[in-house]
Design a protein around this motif. Structure first.
Motif, PDB file in Angstrom:
ATOM      1  N   ASN A 191       0.832  -1.197   0.000  1.00 52.64           N
ATOM      2  CA  ASN A 191       0.000   0.000   0.000  1.00 52.64           C
ATOM      3  C   ASN A 191       0.869   1.250   0.000  1.00 52.64           C
ATOM      4  OD1 ASN A 191      -2.295   1.535  -0.007  1.00 52.64           O
ATOM      5  ND2 ASN A 191      -2.532   1.512   2.233  1.00 52.64           N
ATOM      6  N   PRO A 192       1.105   1.844  -1.141  1.00 47.67           N
ATOM      7  CA  PRO A 192       0.406   1.601  -2.397  1.00 47.67           C
ATOM      8  C   PRO A 192       1.135   0.648  -3.351  1.00 47.67           C
ATOM      9  CG  PRO A 192       1.639   3.648  -2.554  1.00 47.67           C
ATOM     10  CD  PRO A 192       1.903   3.089  -1.186  1.00 47.67           C
ATOM     11  N   ASP A 205       5.552   0.198  -1.289  1.00 41.87           N
ATOM     12  CA  ASP A 205       5.548   0.064   0.171  1.00 41.87           C
ATOM     13  C   ASP A 205       5.281  -1.409   0.455  1.00 41.87           C
ATOM     14  OD1 ASP A 205       5.661   0.599   2.861  1.00 41.87           O
ATOM     15  OD2 ASP A 205       3.676   1.538   3.007  1.00 41.87           O
TER      16      ASP A 205
HETATM   17 MN    MN Z   1       1.870   2.661   2.855  1.00 38.31          MN
END
Ligand code: MN
Ligand code: GDP
Length: 376
Positions: A191-192, A205
């Motif tokens: 995320n993302p 991430d």
């Molecule tokens: Mn993140």
């Protein structure tokens, strides 16, 4: 056991996943050198076991090496949710077109991994779940067969209408599932997950938690433990073989058995108190464990009373009593102890406690009420 982003990314890369490059450093000069190596435009990211680093100021874009060093100076040593940043990850800046979310958790009800994707990535997924739950697509994976190609494709098309992007996403979901199962994870998250202006899909991430029960058979994963990221209490509890979870209340709990510990905490709440911790001293008869437990509990300045709740089955009450007396002699703590002991060798335990000027009751109700009263 939580991993840092840079460690989680290593596991993802080992599964073949497209992950943005990056290296860690622990001082601004090293960050400057890395930024130079990556061409100047970089992102500097705090490596702590916490999400929401971006919002907390722990993720900064730099236009050049000097600015990167400046950001590193600000981020290193900063606290995010009570955790001190000791290292930063430096990566070349990505040109982000879209941000999506992909994650795997254990679905306890379904007793299987559940894969979740959302085209609304970048932000807290909990927030999306609350405000726009239909934007999250879930798939329970049958662990006997793993993630099937058609399932990965189906989820990928929820993220991207462009088949070229969806194909890359399907591959990434398959690799995420492989990294999750292959490393004994209880959670793995991207995320993302971004798409770039040039049509690439990649993870920028990464968040992974490993199931502690998997560590004994995965020494390479176990070696990723960062002792600096653990609180003193957690490290001490682990070394002593105690199950310990810090909570926010003021009734320090020392109990044998996880079930009794949960019941004790419930009863503390029932009588209007707040437990300061979950602590299971286990089923063994070892006074040293009791001493370690008391050291951990009394180190918490929020604790106003210590509640012992011991049911002597395999655990012998006299051993626990000996541990309590030893700890009281060794440690200085200015808070009252309330003790409930019942079961194996409880008469002997009462004698040992009485010799040291301590008393114990037999009723759980009584001792919890007393503890809550003393905690004020
Ligand atoms: Mn993140
Ligand atoms: P988190 O806040 O702890 O989840 O850290 P993330 O790694 O997710 O970073 C937070 C946000 O920073 C991301 O959602 C992105 O919007 C932004 N970000 C991170 N890396 C880059 C990058 O290379 N380029 C750009 N433009 N933004 C980035």
């Amino acid at each position: 056991m939580d991993l840092h982003e840079y460690q989680a990314k290593e596991l993802f890369r080992a599964a073949g996943m497209a992950v943005n490059p990056g290296e860690v450093a622990d001082d601004p000069a090293a960050v400057r050198a890395l930024a130079g190596k990556y061409g100047g435009r970089v992102v500097v990211k705090a490596q702590v076991h916490s999400g929401g680093r971006g919002k907390a100021g722990g993720v900064k874009l730099a236009a050049g090496a000097d600015e990167a060093a400046l950001h590193a100076g600000a981020i290193l040593g900063m606290e995010i949710r009570g955790l001190t940043v000791r290292r930063v990850l430096v990566s070349p800046t990505e040109d982000i077109a879209t941000e999506a979310y992909a994650g795997i958790l254990v679905d306890r009800e379904g007793q299987c991994p559940v894969l979740m994707v959302s085209a609304e990535g970048g932000v807290d997924i909990e927030e999306v779940a609350e405000t726009n739950p239909e934007a999250i697509h879930k798939l329970r994976v049958d662990p006997r067969y793993g993630l099937m190609p058609h399932q990965a494709w189906e989820l990928a098309t929820r993220l991207y209408s462009d088949p070229a992007l969806a194909r890359q996403a399907a591959r990434i979901l398959t690799q995420l599932y492989a990294a999750f199962t292959g490393n004994g994870a209880s959670m793995a998250e991207i995320n993302p997950l971004i798409s770039t202006g040039t049509g690439e899909v990649k993870a920028i991430d990464a968040k992974v938690s490993i199931d502690d029960n998997e560590l004994f058979r995965r020494p390479a994963v176990a070696a990723l433990r960062d002792p600096d990221s653990e609180s003193e209490a957690d490290a001490k509890a682990r070394a002593a073989g105690l199950s310990f979870v810090k909570l926010e209340g003021n009734v320090g709990c020392c109990v044998n058995g996880a079930g009794l510990a949960m019941a004790t905490m419930d009863l503390v709440k029932y009588y209007g108190g707040e437990p300061a911790n979950f602590l299971d001293i286990g089923g063994s008869s070892n006074p040293d464990k009791v001493v370690a437990a008391l050291e951990i509990i009394t180190a918490d300045p929020g604790v106003k009373v210590i509640l012992f709740n011991i049911f002597g089955g395999i655990t012998r009450c006299d051993d626990v009593a000996r541990g309590i007396v030893e700890a009281v002699g060794r440690l200085e703590f200015g808070v009252p102890l309330v003790i409930r002991l019942t079961g194996t060798n409880e008469e002997r335990a009462r004698e040992i406690l009485a010799d040291a000027g301590l008393a114990a009751v037999a009723s759980m109700d009584e001792v919890v009420r007393e503890a809550v009263r003393r905690a004020g």
